[in-house]
Design a protein around this motif. Structure first.
Motif, PDB file in Angstrom:
ATOM      1  N   ASP A  54       0.812  -1.224   0.000  1.00 22.64           N
ATOM      2  CA  ASP A  54       0.000   0.000   0.000  1.00 22.64           C
ATOM      3  C   ASP A  54       0.844   1.272   0.000  1.00 22.64           C
ATOM      4  O   ASP A  54       0.316   2.365  -0.212  1.00 22.64           O
ATOM      5  CB  ASP A  54      -0.916   0.020   1.235  1.00 22.64           C
ATOM      6  CG  ASP A  54      -1.918  -1.116   1.228  1.00 22.64           C
ATOM      7  OD1 ASP A  54      -2.306  -1.546   0.123  1.00 22.64           O
ATOM      8  OD2 ASP A  54      -2.300  -1.574   2.322  1.00 22.64           O
ATOM      9  N   HIS A  55       2.137   1.102   0.266  1.00 21.68           N
ATOM     10  CA  HIS A  55       3.037   2.259   0.364  1.00 21.68           C
ATOM     11  C   HIS A  55       4.355   1.909  -0.331  1.00 21.68           C
ATOM     12  O   HIS A  55       5.355   1.628   0.328  1.00 21.68           O
ATOM     13  CB  HIS A  55       3.283   2.626   1.834  1.00 21.68           C
ATOM     14  CG  HIS A  55       2.023   2.823   2.624  1.00 21.68           C
ATOM     15  ND1 HIS A  55       1.274   3.963   2.539  1.00 21.68           N
ATOM     16  CD2 HIS A  55       1.390   2.002   3.505  1.00 21.68           C
ATOM     17  CE1 HIS A  55       0.216   3.855   3.332  1.00 21.68           C
ATOM     18  NE2 HIS A  55       0.270   2.675   3.926  1.00 21.68           N
ATOM     19  N   PRO A  56       4.378   1.908  -1.659  1.00 23.22           N
ATOM     20  CA  PRO A  56       5.578   1.468  -2.385  1.00 23.22           C
ATOM     21  C   PRO A  56       6.808   2.337  -2.175  1.00 23.22           C
ATOM     22  O   PRO A  56       7.932   1.870  -2.331  1.00 23.22           O
ATOM     23  CB  PRO A  56       5.129   1.490  -3.852  1.00 23.22           C
ATOM     24  CG  PRO A  56       3.916   2.365  -3.886  1.00 23.22           C
ATOM     25  CD  PRO A  56       3.267   2.239  -2.557  1.00 23.22           C
ATOM     26  N   ASP A  57       6.595   3.589  -1.813  1.00 25.96           N
ATOM     27  CA  ASP A  57       7.738   4.452  -1.551  1.00 25.96           C
ATOM     28  C   ASP A  57       8.337   4.098  -0.186  1.00 25.96           C
ATOM     29  O   ASP A  57       7.644   4.148   0.841  1.00 25.96           O
ATOM     30  CB  ASP A  57       7.317   5.925  -1.571  1.00 25.96           C
ATOM     31  CG  ASP A  57       8.499   6.851  -1.319  1.00 25.96           C
ATOM     32  OD1 ASP A  57       9.275   7.099  -2.241  1.00 25.96           O
ATOM     33  OD2 ASP A  57       8.638   7.296  -0.146  1.00 25.96           O
ATOM     34  N   LYS A  58       9.613   3.740  -0.165  1.00 25.61           N
ATOM     35  CA  LYS A  58      10.247   3.255   1.065  1.00 25.61           C
ATOM     36  C   LYS A  58      10.224   4.294   2.181  1.00 25.61           C
ATOM     37  O   LYS A  58       9.917   3.963   3.341  1.00 25.61           O
ATOM     38  CB  LYS A  58      11.699   2.843   0.771  1.00 25.61           C
ATOM     39  CG  LYS A  58      12.431   2.281   1.972  1.00 25.61           C
ATOM     40  CD  LYS A  58      13.847   1.859   1.600  1.00 25.61           C
ATOM     41  CE  LYS A  58      14.600   1.328   2.812  1.00 25.61           C
ATOM     42  NZ  LYS A  58      15.982   0.912   2.451  1.00 25.61           N
ATOM     43  N   GLU A  59      10.550   5.538   1.867  1.00 29.79           N
ATOM     44  CA  GLU A  59      10.582   6.570   2.894  1.00 29.79           C
ATOM     45  C   GLU A  59       9.191   6.823   3.470  1.00 29.79           C
ATOM     46  O   GLU A  59       9.025   7.001   4.691  1.00 29.79           O
ATOM     47  CB  GLU A  59      11.170   7.864   2.317  1.00 29.79           C
ATOM     48  CG  GLU A  59      12.630   7.758   1.922  1.00 29.79           C
ATOM     49  CD  GLU A  59      13.507   7.324   3.090  1.00 29.79           C
ATOM     50  OE1 GLU A  59      13.298   7.826   4.218  1.00 29.79           O
ATOM     51  OE2 GLU A  59      14.396   6.481   2.885  1.00 29.79           O
ATOM     52  N   GLU A  60       8.202   6.810   2.601  1.00 36.17           N
ATOM     53  CA  GLU A  60       6.820   6.990   3.069  1.00 36.17           C
ATOM     54  C   GLU A  60       6.420   5.833   3.974  1.00 36.17           C
ATOM     55  O   GLU A  60       5.812   6.029   5.033  1.00 36.17           O
ATOM     56  CB  GLU A  60       5.867   7.066   1.876  1.00 36.17           C
ATOM     57  CG  GLU A  60       4.399   7.186   2.294  1.00 36.17           C
ATOM     58  CD  GLU A  60       3.442   6.955   1.125  1.00 36.17           C
ATOM     59  OE1 GLU A  60       2.224   7.087   1.356  1.00 36.17           O
ATOM     60  OE2 GLU A  60       3.905   6.611   0.025  1.00 36.17           O
ATOM     61  N   LEU A 117       6.647   4.387  11.641  1.00 31.11           N
ATOM     62  CA  LEU A 117       7.008   5.156  12.828  1.00 31.11           C
ATOM     63  C   LEU A 117       5.782   5.813  13.448  1.00 31.11           C
ATOM     64  O   LEU A 117       5.558   5.718  14.663  1.00 31.11           O
ATOM     65  CB  LEU A 117       8.052   6.221  12.462  1.00 31.11           C
ATOM     66  CG  LEU A 117       8.433   7.208  13.572  1.00 31.11           C
ATOM     67  CD1 LEU A 117       9.000   6.488  14.787  1.00 31.11           C
ATOM     68  CD2 LEU A 117       9.438   8.230  13.031  1.00 31.11           C
ATOM     69  N   GLU A 118       4.974   6.457  12.638  1.00 27.18           N
ATOM     70  CA  GLU A 118       3.799   7.155  13.159  1.00 27.18           C
ATOM     71  C   GLU A 118       2.792   6.179  13.760  1.00 27.18           C
ATOM     72  O   GLU A 118       2.151   6.485  14.772  1.00 27.18           O
ATOM     73  CB  GLU A 118       3.148   7.972  12.037  1.00 27.18           C
ATOM     74  CG  GLU A 118       3.998   9.159  11.588  1.00 27.18           C
ATOM     75  CD  GLU A 118       3.436   9.855  10.368  1.00 27.18           C
ATOM     76  OE1 GLU A 118       2.388   9.399   9.853  1.00 27.18           O
ATOM     77  OE2 GLU A 118       4.045  10.853   9.920  1.00 27.18           O
ATOM     78  N   THR A 119       2.662   4.991  13.148  1.00 30.28           N
ATOM     79  CA  THR A 119       1.727   3.992  13.670  1.00 30.28           C
ATOM     80  C   THR A 119       2.182   3.497  15.034  1.00 30.28           C
ATOM     81  O   THR A 119       1.373   3.362  15.971  1.00 30.28           O
ATOM     82  CB  THR A 119       1.596   2.813  12.690  1.00 30.28           C
ATOM     83  OG1 THR A 119       1.157   3.301  11.418  1.00 30.28           O
ATOM     84  CG2 THR A 119       0.593   1.789  13.209  1.00 30.28           C
ATOM     85  N   PRO A 129      13.870   0.733  10.250  1.00 32.43           N
ATOM     86  CA  PRO A 129      14.642   1.902   9.811  1.00 32.43           C
ATOM     87  C   PRO A 129      15.294   2.618  10.990  1.00 32.43           C
ATOM     88  O   PRO A 129      14.809   2.565  12.128  1.00 32.43           O
ATOM     89  CB  PRO A 129      13.592   2.786   9.134  1.00 32.43           C
ATOM     90  CG  PRO A 129      12.283   2.332   9.670  1.00 32.43           C
ATOM     91  CD  PRO A 129      12.427   0.884   9.984  1.00 32.43           C
ATOM     92  N   ALA A 130      16.384   3.282  10.688  1.00 30.96           N
ATOM     93  CA  ALA A 130      17.151   3.967  11.726  1.00 30.96           C
ATOM     94  C   ALA A 130      16.297   4.987  12.479  1.00 30.96           C
ATOM     95  O   ALA A 130      16.476   5.192  13.684  1.00 30.96           O
ATOM     96  CB  ALA A 130      18.363   4.658  11.106  1.00 30.96           C
ATOM     97  N   ALA A 131      15.345   5.610  11.792  1.00 26.57           N
ATOM     98  CA  ALA A 131      14.514   6.630  12.446  1.00 26.57           C
ATOM     99  C   ALA A 131      13.706   6.028  13.589  1.00 26.57           C
ATOM    100  O   ALA A 131      13.493   6.682  14.614  1.00 26.57           O
ATOM    101  CB  ALA A 131      13.579   7.278  11.426  1.00 26.57           C
ATOM    102  N   ILE A 132      13.257   4.779  13.442  1.00 28.22           N
ATOM    103  CA  ILE A 132      12.495   4.132  14.513  1.00 28.22           C
ATOM    104  C   ILE A 132      13.421   3.758  15.655  1.00 28.22           C
ATOM    105  O   ILE A 132      13.084   3.929  16.832  1.00 28.22           O
ATOM    106  CB  ILE A 132      11.736   2.907  13.968  1.00 28.22           C
ATOM    107  CG1 ILE A 132      10.620   3.358  13.014  1.00 28.22           C
ATOM    108  CG2 ILE A 132      11.153   2.073  15.114  1.00 28.22           C
ATOM    109  CD1 ILE A 132       9.803   2.231  12.421  1.00 28.22           C
ATOM    110  N   VAL A 133      14.616   3.241  15.332  1.00 31.66           N
ATOM    111  CA  VAL A 133      15.593   2.904  16.382  1.00 31.66           C
ATOM    112  C   VAL A 133      15.932   4.148  17.193  1.00 31.66           C
ATOM    113  O   VAL A 133      15.988   4.104  18.437  1.00 31.66           O
ATOM    114  CB  VAL A 133      16.866   2.289  15.762  1.00 31.66           C
ATOM    115  CG1 VAL A 133      17.920   2.041  16.838  1.00 31.66           C
ATOM    116  CG2 VAL A 133      16.533   0.984  15.035  1.00 31.66           C
ATOM    117  N   ARG A 134      16.120   5.258  16.517  1.00 34.22           N
ATOM    118  CA  ARG A 134      16.475   6.495  17.212  1.00 34.22           C
ATOM    119  C   ARG A 134      15.307   7.045  18.028  1.00 34.22           C
ATOM    120  O   ARG A 134      15.514   7.678  19.073  1.00 34.22           O
ATOM    121  CB  ARG A 134      16.935   7.541  16.196  1.00 34.22           C
ATOM    122  CG  ARG A 134      18.256   7.190  15.531  1.00 34.22           C
ATOM    123  CD  ARG A 134      18.535   8.079  14.340  1.00 34.22           C
ATOM    124  NE  ARG A 134      19.691   7.596  13.583  1.00 34.22           N
ATOM    125  CZ  ARG A 134      19.925   7.911  12.322  1.00 34.22           C
ATOM    126  NH1 ARG A 134      19.097   8.723  11.680  1.00 34.22           N
ATOM    127  NH2 ARG A 134      20.982   7.427  11.698  1.00 34.22           N
TER     128      ARG A 134
END
Length: 215
Positions: free
Chosen positions: A62-68, A74-76, A95-100
């Motif tokens: 549903d979200h083919p763009d990796k960054e999206e 993360l938001e979920t 992704p690193a953003a979730i780890v951080r």
């Protein structure tokens, strides 16, 4: 009360072990506030709904763009306000953003004794195939914190499991789950929920005497 989100891609046997342990009191001071899957067909989602736990799917289709996709993941997770995220067979690279966003607040169960048979390419039956091909006599499972590497975060608990001469990958996988994964993952959550886990660099200390073989 520790708020836990569990991420899973498949059948959810480790999720069920966590649910059962919370229900029985083996995991204390803990509430499962979200089950998240990347797979809309994951039986784990049904397990969650049967236990009246909020269940959500964030599918890459549903979200083919990796960054999206990473941002929505993360938001979920953030929407559930978890104190701890448990990866229980989640076949998504975190992704690193979730780890951080959740430093030392994400744990993973891996079906080997890290550092053996871990890292890139070692998941599911591939871990057990690797152990059998190498001819090891002992394997096991590891619960570890998640960092920005692959299976490289600080180790919390490990439990060994014997390899039998007549094992194939599936029989070994089942024994590792029954004798190790379903034991040490709930125990690790309980220790964290009761503030008994200390992390300093790559070393973890536990404020409780444990007989890992008795778990």
């Amino acid at each position: 009360m520790l708020r836990v989100a569990v991420c899973v891609s498949g059948g959810g046997t480790n999720l069920q072990a966590i649910i059962d342990a919370v229900t029985s009191g083996k995991i204390s001071n803990t509430e499962i506030v979200q089950v998240l899957s990347n797979n809309p067909g994951a039986y784990a989602l049904k397990r969650a709904r049967q236990a009246k736990i909020p269940a959500v799917c964030v599918s890459r289709a549903d979200h083919p763009d990796k960054e999206e996709y990473n941002q929505i993941l993360l938001e979920t997770l953030q929407s559930a306000k978890p104190d701890l995220i448990v990866l229980a067979g989640f076949l998504v690279v975190i992704p690193a953003a979730i780890v951080r966003a959740f430093p030392n607040r994400i744990i993973n169960i891996h079906p080997s004794l890290i550092p053996s048979f871990c890292g890139s390419g070692y998941y599911g039956l591939k871990v057990h195939e690797g152990a059998l091909n190498r001819g090891v006599q002992v394997t096991g499972a590891t619960v570890h914190f998640v960092d920005e590497g692959t299976d490289s975060g600080p180790i919390i608990l490990q439990k060994p499991v014997a390899v039998h001469a007549d094992d194939d990958a599936k029989s070994l996988q089942l024994r590792v789950m029954e004798e190790a994964e379903w034991k040490i993952l709930p125990k690790a959550i309980d220790l964290i929920a009761n503030d008994k886990v200390r992390v300093k660099g790559r070393r973890v200390t536990i404020d409780e005497k444990l007989d890992i073989f008795a778990l």
